[in-house]
Structure formats: structure tokens, C-alpha cells
Design an enzyme around this catalytic site. Structure first.
Site, mmCIF file in Angstrom:
data_model
loop_
_atom_site.group_PDB
_atom_site.id
_atom_site.type_symbol
_atom_site.label_atom_id
_atom_site.label_comp_id
_atom_site.label_asym_id
_atom_site.label_seq_id
_atom_site.Cartn_x
_atom_site.Cartn_y
_atom_site.Cartn_z
ATOM 1 N N SER A 173 0.822 -1.233 0.154
ATOM 2 C CA SER A 173 0.140 -0.044 -0.028
ATOM 3 C C SER A 173 0.835 1.040 -0.058
ATOM 4 O O SER A 173 1.579 1.454 -1.001
ATOM 5 C CB SER A 173 -0.941 0.147 1.323
ATOM 6 O OG SER A 173 -1.895 0.866 1.038
ATOM 7 N N HIS A 377 -7.685 -5.639 0.799
ATOM 8 C CA HIS A 377 -6.497 -4.996 1.032
ATOM 9 C C HIS A 377 -5.593 -5.299 1.954
ATOM 10 O O HIS A 377 -4.283 -5.286 1.859
ATOM 11 C CB HIS A 377 -6.778 -3.311 0.928
ATOM 12 C CG HIS A 377 -5.711 -2.220 0.926
ATOM 13 N ND1 HIS A 377 -5.238 -2.031 -0.288
ATOM 14 C CD2 HIS A 377 -5.112 -1.694 1.826
ATOM 15 C CE1 HIS A 377 -4.381 -1.259 -0.289
ATOM 16 N NE2 HIS A 377 -4.178 -0.789 0.969
#
Ligand SMILES: *[C@@H]1O[C@H](CO)[C@@H](O)[C@H](O)[C@H]1NC(C)=O
Length: 401
Positions: A173, A377
Site C-alpha cells: 500500500s 487490501h
């Protein structure tokens, strides 16, 4: 007979349960180094000071019990960089055989973990303090500075310590965003990377679907103004606003409610089938690990603009950059070999945005969509099957570079 059997079973299970929960409780409290040591892995803390005065902790697992050091032989180096609101603990909390750091060390790598300015392990500066009335100087950064200062300082230090010329880089990320910043703003760092593995890569964000970020981007500029005059520079997630946000966005199923009150899950998704709920207290014990409000607001700017570019000062861009709009990060300057790992159920790294990133970097070596359609995620860090769904693929690519 049945009551006796039940009694016997209880008698056997109760101590086991107590032992297990005691164990979990301990893991909630232990820091990155404490966890690694508890599970029998060598762990080192190193300190590095950036050009702009932040003192960062690097954590290292130089080898593993199943892959000991060999005299005079340096293992290949991997550098792991965490995402927004996270820390080196992300790679560790799931334990041996599951956490990425353990898997890499067992596979024969010398693993280093970065900690970006502002997180639990990197809250020091040579002049400024993170707390108190005058903390705005400390928190005056976003992931641009993480890429411009933290990563180069950390990577230079690791290469110097190990005597290597290049290292593998794996980021999650924001750990990928900062990498794009580093390699576009200081392109000479491309030459220090053997290959880069981007887990849930974030450059463009126009198509992301996180409800939290959607709200944030709607209110972006007024919110920036408000937070500025209120003097909120550190993003402090454990407040009433978050609890309310959690209630609004997540309804009230017991487990999701619990997770939604943690801002990280609120931002990045709490609908994982791959999350081991037994481990949830340990994860929540280590996240959120600290971030600046500007890190969130800079992402919010990208959602509005559909562009990957520097901080937007709106009225004063001309003063800061000599142009009316902020300069773009020129992804063609990313010349290091890069592989992207993405998924169909990622609230933040949307497929369209990932495709655009992939088409612009100069040396793409593969784009891997997760075979599990519900992979989200945070699953890159904590999924029950993260090893088979992601890490094994990274390991096999590494052997080629
Ligand atoms: C969940 O975590 C617990 C505690 O570490 C472990 O014993 C269990 O095997 C895990 N479950 C799965 C499905 O991996």
C-alpha cells in the site's frame, strides 16, 4: 458416560484455552522485536537519521533458525515497507510460518523492515516533538517525504551494513506509493533495487471504492482547513468521530462493529473471509500505528484529481512549484524491475488504477491478480492463506533476479 466424557473434554480443553489466550494476550502487548524474540528468531534494532532530521527504527531478522548464517556468506537482502497507519509489526504479528518476515527469513533472506516517520517506532526527530502544543513541525509531512527521505536513508543504511549493492524491495500500500516517489524524485535509487514487489500497489486512486476515503475526498479541502486551524496534525484515530464513522459505515454486526471502530479496517475493508478472528486482538494491538493527517489528505487529493502528483497547495502552487498545478510523479522514471500484486476486492487499489500504473512504469515484470476473488487490501498482510496466495509467488520471482 456422556457427562463424564464432557467433563473430561472440558478438563482437557480449559487449560489449553487458558494457555492459548494467555499466549495471544502476550502477543497483543509485545512489540516487533519482542514477538520475533519470543518465537526464536534473531532480531535487531537499527537507527537511521534522515536528511531532514527524523530518527527511524529499522528492524532486522538477519537469518532464521531453519536457515542459519554461513561463515563469510551474506544472504540476499529484502527490505519490507509497511502501509498507511501500519508498522514493521504487520509482517510479524501472524507468527512463524504465516507472517511474511518469517517466510522470507526461512527461505534464506536477510530481512529488514522499515518504519516510516510518525509510526510507533519512528516518533523521534532531532529538533521536533510528536506530542504537545508545538507538534505541527513534526507532523508536517506526508508520504512524499517518506519516499524522498525515509526510504533512501533506510536503503543506504541497509546496503552499507550488509555490503550489498542492491536489495529486493517489497512494499504494501503506502509502502508502494513511497517507492514510486523515491524512484521518480531520486531516480538513482532505481539502481539499488534488484526487483520490487508491490502488494496492493497505490499510485492512482481515482477508482478506489473505500467509503471512508469517499467521504474524506468529498470534504477534502474544507476538512484540511478545519484540521489546520484546530491544530490536528497527527491523525489520531481513536476518537468519537471514528466510533461514529464505524457505526455509520458498518452497521452493527458484532464482529464488524469491533473492527470498524479500528480506522484501518474502516479505511481498507473489514469483509475478509481470510481473517483469522483468533488473531484479531493481536492485529488490533499493533494497528493503527500512527500517521500524519496529510498522508490521508494527499490520498484524498488523488481521488479527486485522478492524478498521481505532489501535494496540491491550490492557491499557492505557483509559489511552491512555479506552476498552477502540482508536478506529476513521472512513473516512466521507475526503471527498477517491478511486479504488481493486486486483487478484485481491494477497496483502495482498484484494478483500473493498477492497470494505469502498470502501463506507465518502465520495467514491469509481471502483474498478478489474486486467484481468490474476495482477497482484500489487508489480506496481503494477515490472510490465513497469504503464503499460498501471495508470498510463494513473490519468493519464486525473487529467485529470478
Ligand atoms: C487462527 O489462529 C490461531 C492462533 O494462532 C491458530 O491456532 C489457528 O490455527 C488459526 N486458524 C487458521 C484457520 O489458520
Amino acid at each position: 458416560m456422556a457427562p463424564y466424557a464432557a467433563f473430561l473434554l472440558l478438563g482437557l480443553l480449559a487449560p489449553a484455552a487458558v494457555l492459548a489466550s494467555w499466549d495471544i494476550d502476550e502477543d497483543v502487548r509485545l512489540d516487533t522485536i519482542g514477538l520475533l524474540t519470543k518465537y526464536g528468531y534473531p532480531a535487531e534494532v537499527h537507527e537511521v537519521t534522515t536528511d531532514d532530521g527524523y530518527i527511524l527504527s529499522l528492524h532486522r531478522v538477519p537469518y532464521s533458525p531453519v536457515s542459519p548464517l554461513q561463515e563469510g556468506k551474506q544472504k540476499p537482502v529484502v527490505f519490507l515497507q509497511h502501509g498507511l497507519l501500519c508498522s514493521s509489526a504487520d509482517w510479524v504479528v501472524m507468527g512463524p510460518g504465516a507472517g511474511f518476515v518469517y517466510i522470507l527469513a526461512d527461505a534464506g533472506y536477510d530481512v529488514w523492515m522499515g518504519n516510516a516517520r510518525g509510526n510507533t517506532y519512528s516518533r523521534r526527530h532531532i529538533k521536533y516533538k510528536p506530542n504537545g502544543l508545538f507538534n505541527s513541525k513534526f507532523w508536517n509531512f506526508d508520504w512524499h517525504e517518506v519516499g524522498l527521505y525515509d526510504l533512501p536513508a533506510s536503503i543506504d543504511y541497509v546496503l552499507e551494513q550488509t555490503g550489498e549493492e542492491k536489495l529486493f524491495y517489497a512494499g504494501h500500500s503506502m509502502g508502494t506509493t513511497a517507492f514510486w516517489v523515491m524512484t521518480t524524485q531520486r531516480p538513482e535509487y532505481n539502481d539499488k533495487i534488484r526487483a520490487m514487489f508491490a502488494l496492493a500497489p497505490i499510485a492512482y486512486m481515482g477508482y478506489m471504492t473505500s467509503p471512508f476515503f469517499q467521504l474524506l475526498s468529498l470534504a477534502n479541502k474544507p476538512l484540511e482547513f478545519l484540521l489546520n486551524i484546530m491544530g490536528v496534525n497527527e491523525f489520531l484515530p481513536n476518537n468519537e468521530l471514528m466510533t461514529l464513522g464505524g457505526k455509520l459505515l458498518c452497521q452493527d454486526k458484532a464482529l464488524t462493529q469491533f473492527m470498524c471502530e479500528n480506522v484501518l479496517f474502516l479505511i481498507a475493508g473489514y469483509d475478509s473471509e481470510e481473517l483469522n478472528s483468533t488473531m484479531l486482538p493481536v492485529i488490533l494491538g499493533h494497528t493503527p500505528a500512527g500517521a500524519s493527517t496529510n498522508e490521508l489528505l494527499h490520498y484524498a487529493q488523488e481521488i479527486v484529481s485522478f492524478k498521481f502528483r505532489q501535494w496540491d497547495y491550490t492557491a499557492t502552487n505557483l509559489f511552491h512549484y512555479g506552476s498552477l498545478t502540482p508536478p506529476k510523479y513521472k512513473l516512466s522514471k521507475v526503471t527498477a524491475p517491478v511486479a504488481l500484486f493486486y486483487s478484485g476486492n481491494d477497496w483502495l487499489a482498484a484494478i483500473k488504477d493498477v492497470d494505469k500504473l502498470y502501463s506507465e512504469i518502465s520495467n514491469p515484470i509481471g502483474k498478478f491478480k489474486n486467484s481468490h476473488s474476495k482477497f482484500n487490501h489487508l489480506d496481503y498482510l494477515w490472510a490465513i492463506r497469504a503464503k499460498e496466495l501471495v508470498y510463494d509467488q513473490v519468493l519464486s520471482l525473487m529467485t529470478r533476479y
